[in-house]
Enzyme design. Structure first.
Site, short mmCIF file in Angstrom:
data_model
loop_
_atom_site.label_atom_id
_atom_site.label_comp_id
_atom_site.label_asym_id
_atom_site.label_seq_id
_atom_site.Cartn_x
_atom_site.Cartn_y
_atom_site.Cartn_z
N PHE A 170 0.70 -1.04 0.10
CA PHE A 170 0.00 0.22 0.15
C PHE A 170 0.89 1.29 0.08
O PHE A 170 0.24 2.28 0.31
CB PHE A 170 -0.98 -0.06 1.23
N CYS A 192 -15.02 0.93 -0.40
CA CYS A 192 -14.69 0.68 0.87
C CYS A 192 -13.96 1.64 1.38
O CYS A 192 -14.35 2.32 2.36
CB CYS A 192 -13.79 -0.64 0.97
N ARG A 218 -17.47 2.36 -8.71
CA ARG A 218 -17.77 3.34 -7.38
C ARG A 218 -16.61 4.18 -7.13
O ARG A 218 -15.50 3.57 -6.77
CB ARG A 218 -18.37 2.55 -6.22
#
Length: 302
Positions: free
Chosen positions: A108, A119, A189
């Site tokens: 990450f 999320c 999304r």
């Protein structure tokens, strides 16, 4: 019997994550509830998967806490990207150096266009709102900047495209490669790629989007944009190409694949998946988030 079990399923690999989780968290109010879950996950536990039995509140915090930390890590390296552009550095080289520190790790810590999907953006905003309701909002105030940094990357990608064409995108043909919020999914999304496409559209550009999986969903949510069924149909006549979702199809592109299609050889690598030296040597004006024009180091993530 009351219990709660947060899921840690990643989109695109949810089945594998369910079968082989890296940890199991159980929020329980009785030994019998814990026993039920230990029976359900007996195979995973026997294989060495850590099992955490705790109270309901801590179990719920495990989910939002993990997502808040991951979002913070992504936004941290993208904050460093902003500094690198100003200081003349290369955020991709910096991320490799920081990731080699065992206390930090490389997961990450990938710079670029930032996170999206259903999320991380939702969870950090909801977590901050809940903390505010509990009158401890100041403890998570940094999440506002995490969110802000993430959104700024999208605007910066559009600005780079504008810089490559001289500052005015009015009626400029633009090819956007990517609509899904991440590769391996058709989910649009809070998609950074589509957000950038919409920003470019708002700046007057003639935007054509191609994605190998998410076109149908993109058309429903952003009907104002134009779409192409293949890369070869999206790129012709483009004055600038933007790589905004890290599909392998895009990461493996060679300069010659687009050279005869586009009108001008300008490319924005929003995900750091292309080899800048290769593209620049082939005569392309290559720009990437977090890489200063003066940086001599390839931005390609190796």
């Amino acid at each position: 019997m009351r219990l709660t079990q947060p899921e840690f399923l990643r989109e695109g690999s949810a089945v594998a994550d369910a079968i082989r989780p890296d940890r199991i968290v159980a929020g329980v109010m009785s030994p019998s509830a814990e026993g039920v879950l230990r029976t359900v996950y007996a195979r995973q536990i026997s294989a060495g998967t850590p099992f955490f039995a705790t109270d309901l509140e801590t179990a719920e915090l495990a989910k939002v806490g993990a997502n808040a930390y991951l979002a913070t890590k992504v936004s941290f390296i993208n904050a460093m990207a902003e500094v690198c552009e100003a200081a003349g550095g290369n955020v991709y080289a910096l991320s490799r150096i920081l990731g080699a520190d065992v206390r930090i790790g490389s997961a990450f810590l990938r710079p670029g266009l930032g996170f999206g999907g259903g999320c991380l953006p939702k969870d950090i905003r909801a977590f901050l709102a809940r903390a505010t309701d509990l009158e401890v909002g100041q403890a998570l105030g940094f999440l506002r900047e995490v969110d802000s940094i993430n959104l700024r990357r999208r605007t910066r990608a559009a600005d780079l495209a504008g810089e490559l064409v001289g500052g005015d995108l009015t009626d400029v043909p633009v090819c956007v490669l990517g609509a899904a919020f991440k590769a391996g999914s058709d989910d649009v999304r809070d998609s950074p790629a589509l957000d950038v496409a919409q920003i470019l559209h708002g700046m007057g550009a003639q935007v054509t989007v191609y994605d190998p999986a998410a076109l149908a969903n993109a058309r429903r949510t952003h009907p104002e944009l134009s779409y192409a069924a293949t890369l070869a149909e999206a790129a012709p006549g483009a004055h600038v190409v933007l790589v905004l979702t890290e599909w392998a199809e895009f990461a493996e592109l060679k300069p010659s694949d687009l050279a005869t299609l586009v009108a001008r050889r300008n490319i924005v690598d929003g995900r750091g998946v292309l080899d800048s030296e290769l593209w620049r040597t082939a005569g392309w004006n290559y720009r990437a988030l977090g890489v200063a024009l003066t940086s001599p180091v390839s931005s390609h993530v190796r």
